[in-house]
Design a protein around this motif. Structure first.
Motif, short mmCIF file in Angstrom:
data_model
loop_
_atom_site.label_atom_id
_atom_site.label_comp_id
_atom_site.label_asym_id
_atom_site.label_seq_id
_atom_site.Cartn_x
_atom_site.Cartn_y
_atom_site.Cartn_z
N PRO A 49 0.80 -1.23 0.00
CA PRO A 49 0.00 0.00 0.00
C PRO A 49 0.82 1.28 0.00
O PRO A 49 0.35 2.30 -0.48
N TYR A 50 2.05 1.26 0.54
CA TYR A 50 2.79 2.50 0.71
C TYR A 50 4.14 2.42 0.00
O TYR A 50 5.00 1.63 0.37
N THR A 51 4.25 3.23 -1.05
CA THR A 51 5.46 3.22 -1.86
C THR A 51 6.10 4.60 -1.92
O THR A 51 7.30 4.76 -1.72
N TYR A 52 5.28 5.61 -2.20
CA TYR A 52 5.78 6.98 -2.35
C TYR A 52 4.77 7.94 -1.76
O TYR A 52 3.56 7.73 -1.85
N GLY A 53 5.26 9.01 -1.15
CA GLY A 53 4.42 9.90 -0.36
C GLY A 53 3.35 10.66 -1.11
O GLY A 53 2.41 11.17 -0.49
N ARG A 54 3.47 10.77 -2.43
CA ARG A 54 2.42 11.45 -3.18
C ARG A 54 1.23 10.54 -3.45
O ARG A 54 0.13 11.01 -3.75
N ASP A 55 1.44 9.23 -3.33
CA ASP A 55 0.39 8.28 -3.68
C ASP A 55 -0.46 7.87 -2.48
O ASP A 55 -1.69 7.86 -2.57
N GLU A 56 0.19 7.51 -1.38
CA GLU A 56 -0.54 7.04 -0.20
C GLU A 56 0.25 7.40 1.06
O GLU A 56 1.48 7.58 1.00
N ASN A 57 -0.47 7.47 2.16
CA ASN A 57 0.15 7.73 3.45
C ASN A 57 -0.72 7.08 4.51
O ASN A 57 -1.96 7.17 4.43
N PRO A 58 -0.14 6.40 5.51
CA PRO A 58 -0.96 5.72 6.52
C PRO A 58 -1.90 6.66 7.27
O PRO A 58 -3.00 6.25 7.67
N THR A 59 -1.50 7.91 7.44
CA THR A 59 -2.36 8.87 8.14
C THR A 59 -3.58 9.22 7.29
O THR A 59 -4.69 9.35 7.81
N TRP A 60 -3.37 9.36 5.98
CA TRP A 60 -4.53 9.56 5.10
C TRP A 60 -5.45 8.36 5.17
O TRP A 60 -6.68 8.52 5.20
N THR A 61 -4.88 7.18 5.15
CA THR A 61 -5.69 5.96 5.11
C THR A 61 -6.69 5.93 6.26
O THR A 61 -7.88 5.63 6.06
N ARG A 230 -8.71 9.59 -8.31
CA ARG A 230 -7.43 9.22 -7.71
C ARG A 230 -6.27 9.56 -8.66
O ARG A 230 -5.22 10.06 -8.23
N ARG A 231 -6.48 9.27 -9.94
CA ARG A 231 -5.43 9.57 -10.93
C ARG A 231 -5.17 11.07 -11.00
O ARG A 231 -4.03 11.51 -11.09
N TRP A 232 -6.24 11.87 -10.94
CA TRP A 232 -6.09 13.32 -10.96
C TRP A 232 -5.27 13.79 -9.76
O TRP A 232 -4.38 14.63 -9.89
N ARG A 233 -5.57 13.23 -8.57
CA ARG A 233 -4.82 13.63 -7.38
C ARG A 233 -3.34 13.33 -7.55
O ARG A 233 -2.48 14.13 -7.15
N LYS A 234 -3.03 12.20 -8.15
CA LYS A 234 -1.63 11.82 -8.38
C LYS A 234 -0.95 12.76 -9.37
O LYS A 234 0.18 13.21 -9.16
N ILE A 235 -1.67 13.09 -10.44
CA ILE A 235 -1.08 13.92 -11.49
C ILE A 235 -0.78 15.33 -10.99
O ILE A 235 0.30 15.88 -11.23
N VAL A 236 -1.74 15.93 -10.30
CA VAL A 236 -1.57 17.33 -9.88
C VAL A 236 -0.92 17.44 -8.51
O VAL A 236 -0.57 18.53 -8.07
N GLY A 237 -0.77 16.30 -7.81
CA GLY A 237 -0.13 16.33 -6.50
C GLY A 237 -0.95 17.03 -5.44
O GLY A 237 -0.40 17.59 -4.48
N ALA A 238 -2.27 16.97 -5.56
CA ALA A 238 -3.16 17.65 -4.62
C ALA A 238 -3.39 16.77 -3.39
O ALA A 238 -4.44 16.14 -3.23
N ILE A 239 -2.38 16.70 -2.54
CA ILE A 239 -2.42 15.80 -1.39
C ILE A 239 -2.38 16.58 -0.09
O ILE A 239 -1.75 17.63 0.01
N PRO A 240 -3.06 16.07 0.95
CA PRO A 240 -3.01 16.74 2.25
C PRO A 240 -1.72 16.41 2.99
O PRO A 240 -1.11 15.35 2.77
N GLY A 241 -1.28 17.30 3.84
CA GLY A 241 -0.15 17.00 4.69
C GLY A 241 -0.56 16.01 5.77
O GLY A 241 -1.72 15.98 6.20
N PRO A 242 0.36 15.18 6.24
CA PRO A 242 0.02 14.20 7.28
C PRO A 242 -0.43 14.85 8.58
O PRO A 242 -1.30 14.31 9.27
N MET A 243 0.13 16.00 8.93
CA MET A 243 -0.30 16.67 10.17
C MET A 243 -1.74 17.13 10.05
O MET A 243 -2.54 16.97 10.99
#
Length: 381
Positions: A49-61, A230-243
């Protein structure tokens, strides 16, 4: 027994407190702290499930699981994606689902950034039609649309449309439906249970409730339409910070407590304003006499924390806001501290100069009502 199993069929308070928690492990925290990682140990093939920080993060999960349990309790296959703001979530749905030549239907009385969205969609060759929220007017321009965007209650006018009716008409012709659920929250309204394909919201507002983080999310029951999101989020990097994601999850535990108090305060303010002759255009879906009340009562379990009304002039509205002591003059809504603003100062909303949007916080209702009525008295000409 997983956390999700525990909260299935529970009341709102229990569900909010338990949503998204991992299975208990001895000596581990009940809600793990934020995971700060740009990359993860990944020997061999890139599986897991977790490979690179732009794709997934345990805190997001954990946060996404929690929001899914609130938006569609007891349902299997719920998918939620978190974003760094409500507009990031809105943009992800619109720009991942629409192509040049498609038709999108938007409300013409919704969030004030939607006109900018319309300009950008049009620039990409997408036809955009608009109609008011009230009276289910979007049905009149729905023919041939690829996507229908609903905002109910609308912001800031607080009109309500019949979500089931619009969804039925849209789905009959193959149109996807997204509902902006920001003002209602999942404790006030569950668009997916009303048939919508997407429930989208700004978690900046009441969902997190403290006015200290920006967040957005998209939830759906069908994984198919969510794949492009999900693909759009990956492409544009629109990800929340873990905090931010961790703070949001922590804040969910008090959502039911906050929502009940803030909704009750909004109703108390609306009832107090109803008897004031200088107040016109008073709107709150929870008032029995409100134009939205009938439909809202059929699809909402809580009516929100926002009250809107109009004072005679811009100057009167400014004096009223300046006279408030417990209500901060600030934009946004949904926080535990009450806020109000003269909405016309931003432009973009078709409201009178004296239009006030007031968001009830969690103060004592007697103090809050007294402050509002005193400010009205002091601001009189």
């Amino acid at each position: 027994m997983t956390s999700g199993d525990f909260v299935t069929g529970s009341g709102d308070g229990t569900r909010a407190v338990r949503a998204g928690l991992p299975e208990p492990v001895k000596h581990e925290p009940t809600l793990p702290g934020p995971v700060f990682a740009a990359h993860f140990h990944l020997p061999g093939d890139p599986t897991g499930p977790y490979t690179y920080g732009r794709d997934e993060n345990p805190t997001w999960t954990l946060l996404e699981r929690a929001i899914g349990e609130l938006e569609a309790p007891g349902r299997e296959g719920v998918t939620t994606l978190a974003f760094p703001s409500g507009m990031a979530a809105i943009s992800a749905v619109l720009f991942s689902q629409l192509r040049a030549g498609d038709v999108a239907v938007l409300p013409d009385d919704g969030y004030q950034v939607l006109p900018l969205v319309r300009e950008q969609l049009t620039a990409y060759g997408i036809e955009v039609r608009t109609a008011p929220t009230a009276g289910d007017a979007q049905l009149d321009v729905l023919d041939g649309a690829k996507l229908l965007w609903i905002e109910t209650p609308s912001n800031p006018g607080l009109d309500v449309c019949d979500v089931r009716r619009l969804v039925e008409a849209a789905h009959a012709q193959g149109t996807l439906v997204a509902v902006d659920n920001t003002l209602a929250t999942p404790l006030g309204q569950r668009p997916l249970e009303l048939g919508a394909d997407f429930s989208v919201a700004s978690g900046t507002k009441m969902l997190t409730g403290h006015g200290d983080i920006l967040l957005g999310y998209v939830t759906a029951l069908d994984a198919g339409p969510m794949a492009p999101v999900r693909r759009w989020r990956k492409i544009v990097g629109a990800i929340p910070g873990p905090m931010e994601a961790w703070l949001a999850h922590r804040s969910l535990a008090t959502l039911q407590l906050r929502a009940d108090r803030q909704n009750a305060n909004a109703l108390a303010i609306a009832e107090a304003l109803r008897g004031r002759s200088e107040v016109t255009g008073l709107r709150y879906p929870g008032l029995p006499g409100d134009p939205s009340h009938k439909i809202a009562s059929q699809q909402m379990r809580r009516f929100g924390c926002v009250v809107s009304f109009t004072l005679s002039t811009r100057a009167r509205a400014d004096r009223f806001l300046d006279a408030l002591r417990l209500v901060d003059d600030a934009t946004s809504f949904g926080g535990v501290r009450s806020t109000a603003e003269r909405r016309g100062r931003w432009g973009g909303d078709a409201v009178p100069e004296g239009f006030i949007r007031l968001s009830a916080g969690a103060e004592d209702p007697e103090d809050l009502v007294a402050d509002v009525l005193r400010a009205l008295d002091e601001s009189a000409e």
